[in-house]
Design a protein around this motif. Structure first.
Motif, PDB file in Angstrom:
ATOM      1  N   THR A  51     -19.537 -32.386 -14.835  1.00  0.00           N
ATOM      2  CA  THR A  51     -19.115 -33.646 -14.233  1.00  0.00           C
ATOM      3  C   THR A  51     -20.339 -34.314 -13.610  1.00  0.00           C
ATOM      4  OG1 THR A  51     -18.536 -32.588 -12.144  1.00  0.00           O
ATOM      5  CG2 THR A  51     -16.806 -32.767 -13.800  1.00  0.00           C
ATOM      6  N   ASN A  52     -20.555 -35.556 -13.958  1.00  0.00           N
ATOM      7  CA  ASN A  52     -21.786 -36.221 -13.538  1.00  0.00           C
ATOM      8  C   ASN A  52     -21.528 -37.558 -12.842  1.00  0.00           C
ATOM      9  OD1 ASN A  52     -21.073 -37.874 -15.665  1.00  0.00           O
ATOM     10  ND2 ASN A  52     -22.640 -37.085 -17.036  1.00  0.00           N
ATOM     11  N   TYR A  53     -20.442 -37.635 -12.111  1.00  0.00           N
ATOM     12  CA  TYR A  53     -20.087 -38.890 -11.419  1.00  0.00           C
ATOM     13  C   TYR A  53     -21.224 -39.383 -10.529  1.00  0.00           C
ATOM     14  CZ  TYR A  53     -17.743 -42.246  -8.410  1.00  0.00           C
ATOM     15  OH  TYR A  53     -17.416 -43.386  -7.737  1.00  0.00           O
ATOM     16  N   GLN A  56     -24.055 -40.756 -12.640  1.00  0.00           N
ATOM     17  CA  GLN A  56     -23.685 -41.988 -13.334  1.00  0.00           C
ATOM     18  C   GLN A  56     -23.668 -43.198 -12.400  1.00  0.00           C
ATOM     19  OE1 GLN A  56     -23.215 -42.591 -16.596  1.00  0.00           O
ATOM     20  NE2 GLN A  56     -23.819 -40.486 -16.976  1.00  0.00           N
ATOM     21  N   HIS A  57     -23.321 -42.966 -11.145  1.00  0.00           N
ATOM     22  CA  HIS A  57     -23.174 -44.078 -10.212  1.00  0.00           C
ATOM     23  C   HIS A  57     -24.345 -44.252  -9.252  1.00  0.00           C
ATOM     24  CE1 HIS A  57     -19.076 -44.963 -11.522  1.00  0.00           C
ATOM     25  NE2 HIS A  57     -19.036 -43.668 -11.772  1.00  0.00           N
ATOM     26  N   TYR A  61     -28.852 -36.858  -8.972  1.00  0.00           N
ATOM     27  CA  TYR A  61     -27.888 -35.834  -8.581  1.00  0.00           C
ATOM     28  C   TYR A  61     -28.013 -35.509  -7.090  1.00  0.00           C
ATOM     29  CZ  TYR A  61     -27.006 -34.933 -13.507  1.00  0.00           C
ATOM     30  OH  TYR A  61     -26.651 -35.049 -14.820  1.00  0.00           O
ATOM     31  N   GLU A  91     -20.074 -33.800 -21.158  1.00  0.00           N
ATOM     32  CA  GLU A  91     -20.473 -34.562 -19.976  1.00  0.00           C
ATOM     33  C   GLU A  91     -19.329 -35.511 -19.627  1.00  0.00           C
ATOM     34  OE1 GLU A  91     -23.410 -34.604 -18.233  1.00  0.00           O
ATOM     35  OE2 GLU A  91     -24.685 -33.364 -19.513  1.00  0.00           O
ATOM     36  N   ASP A  93     -17.856 -38.396 -16.746  1.00  0.00           N
ATOM     37  CA  ASP A  93     -18.020 -39.249 -15.574  1.00  0.00           C
ATOM     38  C   ASP A  93     -16.816 -39.006 -14.663  1.00  0.00           C
ATOM     39  OD1 ASP A  93     -18.586 -41.181 -13.703  1.00  0.00           O
ATOM     40  OD2 ASP A  93     -18.305 -42.884 -15.041  1.00  0.00           O
ATOM     41  N   SER A  94     -16.941 -37.955 -13.863  1.00  0.00           N
ATOM     42  CA  SER A  94     -15.840 -37.520 -13.013  1.00  0.00           C
ATOM     43  C   SER A  94     -16.415 -36.773 -11.817  1.00  0.00           C
ATOM     44  CB  SER A  94     -14.921 -36.579 -13.810  1.00  0.00           C
ATOM     45  OG  SER A  94     -13.946 -36.003 -12.972  1.00  0.00           O
ATOM     46  N   ARG A 102      -9.685 -36.613 -14.787  1.00  0.00           N
ATOM     47  CA  ARG A 102      -9.797 -36.938 -16.212  1.00  0.00           C
ATOM     48  C   ARG A 102      -9.057 -35.888 -17.042  1.00  0.00           C
ATOM     49  NH1 ARG A 102     -14.198 -39.921 -17.807  1.00  0.00           N
ATOM     50  NH2 ARG A 102     -12.964 -40.122 -19.693  1.00  0.00           N
TER      51      ARG A 102
END
Length: 118
Positions: A51-53, A56-57, A61, A91, A93-94, A102
């Protein structure tokens, strides 16, 4: 702090970051958890749902203080996959609760993994 496990205040420590980790290459040992086997011992099909929320935002990290704001960063993902060469990487986006945030992605990953295991 009081929770399901009682007072954990005595166990709280400063979070480890890559800057102050003093034993690279050694397994993390936590006194109340059993020893960890090497990932390379796993021979069954595997999937890593990363999970890479935060990345991504925020395009990192880590927060401004250098603290990892996720379970693992991209270097950790590479290390895991190096020890699980047959694993699939997904991967997402969560946030941490990917199964809740998700569910369609999580369930697809589980179904695909189950199919490989049959």
């Amino acid at each position: 702090m009081i929770g399901d496990f009682g007072s954990i205040r005595k166990f709280r420590q400063k979070p480890n970051t890559s800057k102050d980790f003093t034993h690279p290459g050694r397994p993390l040992q936590i006194f109340f958890l059993p020893p960890v086997l090497s990932l390379s011992a796993i021979t069954a099909p595997a999937v890593l749902i990363h999970t890479n929320y935060w990345f991504q935002h925020r395009k990192s990290y880590y927060n401004k203080q250098g603290i990892l704001m996720a379970a693992m960063d991209d270097k950790d993902v590479c290390n895991v996959l190096a020890h699980l060469p047959g694993a699939d990487l997904i991967e997402v986006d969560s946030g941490h609760d990917v199964h809740f945030e998700r569910p369609e992605v999580f369930l697809r990953a589980v179904r695909e993994l189950a199919a490989k295991a049959e």
